[in-house]
Write a protein that holds these residues in place. Sequence first.
Motif, short mmCIF file in Angstrom:
data_model
loop_
_atom_site.label_atom_id
_atom_site.label_comp_id
_atom_site.label_asym_id
_atom_site.label_seq_id
_atom_site.Cartn_x
_atom_site.Cartn_y
_atom_site.Cartn_z
N LYS A 26 88.65 20.78 -15.83
CA LYS A 26 89.43 19.89 -16.70
C LYS A 26 88.86 19.89 -18.12
O LYS A 26 89.61 19.91 -19.10
N LEU A 27 87.52 19.86 -18.22
CA LEU A 27 86.91 19.84 -19.55
C LEU A 27 87.23 21.13 -20.30
O LEU A 27 87.50 21.11 -21.50
N HIS A 34 90.62 21.02 -21.77
CA HIS A 34 90.75 20.16 -22.94
C HIS A 34 90.04 20.70 -24.17
O HIS A 34 90.53 20.57 -25.28
N TYR A 35 88.86 21.27 -23.96
CA TYR A 35 88.04 21.64 -25.11
C TYR A 35 88.00 23.14 -25.35
O TYR A 35 87.56 23.58 -26.41
N PHE A 72 85.64 18.62 -12.71
CA PHE A 72 85.40 18.12 -14.07
C PHE A 72 85.27 19.29 -15.04
O PHE A 72 85.82 19.25 -16.14
N VAL A 73 84.52 20.33 -14.61
CA VAL A 73 84.29 21.47 -15.51
C VAL A 73 85.62 22.12 -15.86
O VAL A 73 85.91 22.42 -17.02
#
Lengths: 489, 111
Positions: free
Chosen positions: B93-94, B97-98, B90-91
């Motif tokens: 992927k985040l 994106h950000y 998740f980290v």
Amino acid sequence: MRAPVALVIIPLTAAFLLPLFGRRRLVTCTLIILAALGQIVAGLHLVLAARAGPVTACIGGWHPSIGIALYADFLSASLALLTAIGMAIALSYARAYPGIRDERFYPLTFLLCAGLQGTFLTGDLFNLFVFTEITSVASYILTALQGDAKGLEGGFKYLVFGSVSSLFILLGVILLYGAGGELNLAHLGGQIWTFPREVSRVSIALLYLGYGLKMAAVPLHVWLPDAHSSAPSPVSALLSGLVVKAGAYVIMRLSFTVLDLERNLPHGLRLLLLCGLISIVAGHLLALAQQNLKRMLAYSTVAQMGYIMTGIGLGSLDAAAGAIYHIFGHFFMKAGLFFFAGIIEQNLKERSVGAIRGLAKLSPFTALGFSLNSVAIMGIPPFAGFMSKWVISSAAIELGFLPGAGVVGLGTFLSALYYFQLITLALAPPVTSEKPQPAPFTPGMELLAMLCVLVSMFLGLLHPLVLPEFKRMAQALFDHEAFRSGLLG
Amino acid sequence: MTWILIVAILIFGIGIYTLLSQKNLLKLAIALNLMETALVLLIVVLGYRPGGGPPILLKEDLGPVDPLPQAMALTTIVIGTGTLALTLGFVVKLYEHYGTLDIDEIRRLKG
């Protein structure tokens, strides 16, 4: 008796077989259909058997008092059947839903399902934790399935809150094991009140904190709106309809069957009741303030879980029957709403509440279904939403707790405010004068969503038939003798 | 025995504190793992019997330690590793994106 084992094994096997076949559509399709049908058949079989008396399955031939047994009474068997049916509906909807092009959806949903079935059927505390964790991990990934920024953010938030709650649950389990050396739920129920006061209280508090977070009781609800609103619609339906109910089921099972809070710790039940009432009011008020359609529905879930908690907290058999009624009714209503929200989102490419203005012109069938569904969840007869709230509030009046019935009524009023706003928006003429593009009609999704509305209507209309069954399920909760003899042999 | 309990509680506390005070996604992942490690320690301590041997019934001296917590600890470690891998996924992927690991800057879902 193998049906409880089959209910856990079938989705688990499907979950791990599906990725092996990758893109061979024919094989995966057959496998999905077979697994979904097999689960429903096993569920039906188990419900019929458990209606007569609880069913215990000894895993590996170990005696249930030493080994890890699966235990299914009428309540857990019915919830397992609901999970199997709900899964099948969500899978068929997802087949038609253009937002899900990811083949990973199917194995993950089966994994989620295996976790849920295990949660409903297990008779062992540590096993309960493991199944809860399986459910949660599958939910985190499903939330972020589309890989978009919002889904990832909602999923990550869900993961952090969910992991902390799991750790609290685990700490509670460890403390209880340390004090008594037992994990069998029936053993534990007999022993727990002989433990030192601090150990029993602290571990119960930890377990309730953990499962309260999983079922999104206010003030532990903050993760839910983000997760449920940013997930793809079929996933939102599963999360709002089934996953939070697993938390509610565990709290129910612990409060009545295992711990018998009414007799041993009545303050605990009162605290649950208070939490439930606060959830109803806060959930509805927060939903009123939302601008995003799915977010509004998610906050509505928080409020609906409040009704279930109120039913549990009242502590009487009738109230518990009302809570169970609401678990079933709410699944179909909220799944239907999320299904329609998914259709609207796909057609209009918009997520805001204002976007559904003029929906009746664009796609009349969707507007009709969505309005019916909103009426259902508001709690207007003849839908299930009305009947279950009626049962809960009349149980509250019977116990002489008038504020409870008052808050349930207030909740209906508050939910009417925002759901009627949605209906009037849908029926209003479109803003733009230009000729609207008629939305493409997607029969599969529309019909499945309509099916959910119809089921919730029948659950309400046929209340003379179904209410005694829900009472029977509640009786299973209070039947300590059967629980002991089933799990201790 | 008692001091190991204190250590476990301390590690769990550090985890909770980190979770509440830190803004970095990676530190959150570490915090969750710390809390889980503390619980594994707690489980193992619970099954320990001073002077007890391994849970294999060969000689009857002091009796074996309780084998069940060891199985529970293994299960917890497996679950914890899986969750940690997912968290790190998740980290990553985040971050894609950000472009940041600060949770205050990743806050788009409101209401």
